[in-house]
Design a protein around this motif. Sequence first.
Motif, mmCIF file in Angstrom:
data_model
loop_
_atom_site.group_PDB
_atom_site.id
_atom_site.type_symbol
_atom_site.label_atom_id
_atom_site.label_comp_id
_atom_site.label_asym_id
_atom_site.label_seq_id
_atom_site.Cartn_x
_atom_site.Cartn_y
_atom_site.Cartn_z
ATOM 1 N N TYR A 65 0.881 -1.205 -0.104
ATOM 2 C CA TYR A 65 0.051 0.109 -0.094
ATOM 3 C C TYR A 65 0.831 1.254 0.003
ATOM 4 C CZ TYR A 65 -3.180 3.566 1.489
ATOM 5 O OH TYR A 65 -3.696 4.761 1.986
ATOM 6 N N PHE A 66 1.751 1.414 0.978
ATOM 7 C CA PHE A 66 2.699 2.421 1.127
ATOM 8 C C PHE A 66 3.656 2.770 -0.203
ATOM 9 C CE2 PHE A 66 1.403 2.115 5.587
ATOM 10 C CZ PHE A 66 0.717 3.433 5.745
ATOM 11 N N ASP A 67 4.033 1.770 -0.622
ATOM 12 C CA ASP A 67 4.853 1.902 -1.874
ATOM 13 C C ASP A 67 4.254 2.466 -3.157
ATOM 14 O OD1 ASP A 67 7.128 1.249 -0.317
ATOM 15 O OD2 ASP A 67 7.724 -0.646 -1.228
ATOM 16 N N TYR A 68 3.026 2.125 -3.109
ATOM 17 C CA TYR A 68 2.114 2.345 -4.275
ATOM 18 C C TYR A 68 1.553 3.934 -3.850
ATOM 19 C CZ TYR A 68 -2.158 3.360 -6.736
ATOM 20 O OH TYR A 68 -3.028 4.011 -7.507
ATOM 21 N N VAL A 69 1.145 4.162 -2.774
ATOM 22 C CA VAL A 69 0.895 5.676 -2.446
ATOM 23 C C VAL A 69 2.054 6.644 -2.717
ATOM 24 C CG1 VAL A 69 0.358 7.293 -0.481
ATOM 25 C CG2 VAL A 69 -0.733 5.027 -0.882
ATOM 26 N N ARG A 70 3.275 6.044 -2.354
ATOM 27 C CA ARG A 70 4.593 6.956 -2.401
ATOM 28 C C ARG A 70 5.144 6.834 -4.032
ATOM 29 N NH1 ARG A 70 5.519 5.259 2.942
ATOM 30 N NH2 ARG A 70 5.673 6.896 4.178
ATOM 31 N N GLY A 71 4.270 6.147 -4.834
ATOM 32 C CA GLY A 71 4.669 5.974 -6.172
ATOM 33 C C GLY A 71 6.018 5.438 -6.519
ATOM 34 N N LEU A 72 6.397 4.439 -5.795
ATOM 35 C CA LEU A 72 7.552 3.592 -5.927
ATOM 36 C C LEU A 72 7.076 2.410 -6.772
ATOM 37 C CD1 LEU A 72 9.071 3.736 -2.271
ATOM 38 C CD2 LEU A 72 9.528 5.201 -4.299
ATOM 39 N N ASP A 73 5.885 1.812 -6.602
ATOM 40 C CA ASP A 73 5.545 0.585 -7.431
ATOM 41 C C ASP A 73 4.879 1.042 -8.600
ATOM 42 O OD1 ASP A 73 6.858 -1.007 -5.479
ATOM 43 O OD2 ASP A 73 4.996 -1.397 -4.457
ATOM 44 N N ASN A 74 5.052 0.323 -9.791
ATOM 45 C CA ASN A 74 4.294 0.441 -10.914
ATOM 46 C C ASN A 74 4.244 -0.778 -11.510
ATOM 47 O OD1 ASN A 74 6.286 0.055 -12.794
ATOM 48 N ND2 ASN A 74 7.049 1.866 -12.135
ATOM 49 N N GLU A 75 3.176 -1.140 -12.476
ATOM 50 C CA GLU A 75 2.976 -2.297 -13.059
ATOM 51 C C GLU A 75 4.237 -3.343 -13.636
ATOM 52 O OE1 GLU A 75 2.575 0.614 -16.560
ATOM 53 O OE2 GLU A 75 1.888 0.663 -14.563
ATOM 54 N N ILE A 109 -2.200 -4.319 -6.555
ATOM 55 C CA ILE A 109 -2.849 -2.741 -6.887
ATOM 56 C C ILE A 109 -2.593 -2.508 -8.217
ATOM 57 C CG2 ILE A 109 -2.389 -0.444 -6.213
ATOM 58 C CD1 ILE A 109 -1.971 -1.242 -3.332
ATOM 59 N N VAL A 110 -1.140 -2.685 -8.486
ATOM 60 C CA VAL A 110 -0.840 -2.079 -9.943
ATOM 61 C C VAL A 110 -0.822 -2.953 -10.864
ATOM 62 C CG1 VAL A 110 1.131 -0.482 -8.805
ATOM 63 C CG2 VAL A 110 1.604 -2.903 -9.626
ATOM 64 N N ARG A 111 -0.954 -4.045 -10.697
ATOM 65 C CA ARG A 111 -1.167 -5.127 -12.044
ATOM 66 C C ARG A 111 -2.352 -5.570 -12.171
ATOM 67 N NH1 ARG A 111 4.483 -6.224 -11.206
ATOM 68 N NH2 ARG A 111 4.171 -8.050 -10.087
ATOM 69 N N ASP A 112 -3.285 -6.005 -10.949
ATOM 70 C CA ASP A 112 -4.515 -6.532 -10.782
ATOM 71 C C ASP A 112 -5.778 -5.647 -10.368
ATOM 72 O OD1 ASP A 112 -3.399 -9.353 -11.017
ATOM 73 O OD2 ASP A 112 -2.423 -9.090 -9.275
ATOM 74 N N PRO A 157 -6.465 0.211 -3.453
ATOM 75 C CA PRO A 157 -5.486 0.335 -2.144
ATOM 76 C C PRO A 157 -6.159 0.446 -0.811
ATOM 77 C CG PRO A 157 -5.138 1.836 -4.131
ATOM 78 C CD PRO A 157 -6.287 1.388 -4.344
ATOM 79 N N VAL A 158 -7.383 0.785 -0.941
ATOM 80 C CA VAL A 158 -7.961 1.009 0.322
ATOM 81 C C VAL A 158 -8.420 -0.571 0.904
ATOM 82 C CG1 VAL A 158 -10.284 1.656 1.420
ATOM 83 C CG2 VAL A 158 -9.047 3.262 -0.290
ATOM 84 N N ILE A 159 -8.666 -1.285 -0.046
ATOM 85 C CA ILE A 159 -9.078 -2.743 0.258
ATOM 86 C C ILE A 159 -7.753 -3.287 0.927
ATOM 87 C CG2 ILE A 159 -9.510 -5.119 -0.615
ATOM 88 C CD1 ILE A 159 -11.579 -3.818 -2.509
ATOM 89 N N VAL A 160 -6.861 -3.020 0.263
ATOM 90 C CA VAL A 160 -5.512 -3.645 0.619
ATOM 91 C C VAL A 160 -4.776 -3.210 2.146
ATOM 92 C CG1 VAL A 160 -2.829 -3.856 0.405
ATOM 93 C CG2 VAL A 160 -4.412 -3.853 -1.576
ATOM 94 N N LYS A 161 -5.274 -1.884 2.449
ATOM 95 C CA LYS A 161 -4.980 -1.196 3.596
ATOM 96 C C LYS A 161 -6.096 -1.823 4.683
ATOM 97 C CE LYS A 161 -5.997 3.147 4.581
ATOM 98 N NZ LYS A 161 -5.718 4.660 4.728
#
Length: 315
Positions: free
Chosen positions: A76-86, A95-98, A102-106
């Motif tokens: 979640y946090f790596d996605y929010v900070r823009g560190l992860d992508n597809e 989150i990024v591929r499926d 993000p709210v569900i993950v958190k």
Amino acid sequence: MSTLPKQNMKASLNEQGGFQVWWRLLRPHTLTAAFVPVFIGSMLAALQAPIHIGLFAAMLIASILIQAATNMFNEYFDYVRGLDNENSVGIGGTIVRDGISPVIVKTLAYSFLGIATLLGVYICASSSWWIALIGIISMLFGYLYTGGPYPIAYTPFGEITAGIFMGTVIISISYYIQMLSISWTVIIVSIPVAIFIGAILLANNIRDRVGDAENGRKTIAILLGHEGSIRFLTVIFSIAYSLTILFIMLGILPVWSLITFLSIRKATNAVKGFTGKKQPLEMMPAMKATAQTNTIYGFLLGLSLLIQLFIPLTL
């Protein structure tokens, strides 16, 4: 960082849909880092008295839930900070591929912590309420690993933090709730396990070194560079196995613990798997071998204690 298109990346990682999406979110290859310490701590207690199966089961499930929640917070946090992508390798990708919210993950992460807390209440009621304080601190660090204003995962202290809390702390708690006491022997035995758990994080950071550096992280792998990190991984593996031999010679561990050296092949594969590799996908087998080293070593260490219980053997 790989630049493969989204669908090609999913194919390269052999990612399937359906239930597999949620299974990947848990990052199952890391969950052994929760099982191994509970098993070892409980077997150390079993050498002295019959263990309470209910407490063992509760501790095991709670530890696995906390580890899974930590993985979800990481996602979640790596996605929010823009560190992860597809194209990111080594993540669940839910989150990024499926396309999972993000709210569900958190929310799932907090739910897992909630269930672990309920199990913790049972553990405390059956042993000591001091465990509650340690449990709260452990869950807090699980959150702060990638959450909060200064995530531990972005610093050189991620490996040692994981090793202490997922190794020494869990082994000690697993022993304490059975015996209502603690000894230096338990803490000493936990050191090699803590090293192997820290090695899993180091392997992860070696694989992600370039992308992490671009995003401002300061992990050990970034500070040491690729080759330096591989040498460091080799050194800590060597220390862990050397300590195991020392503990056997000193009678801290039984002779049966020599079976842990069956895991050394995986450790060797991990080091070789990183050597000469530059792309994250190329280093995935090495990352897997590192996690397997911890799993096999930890399981065999716990098994050696169980064997000692039924077939005592000393030098």
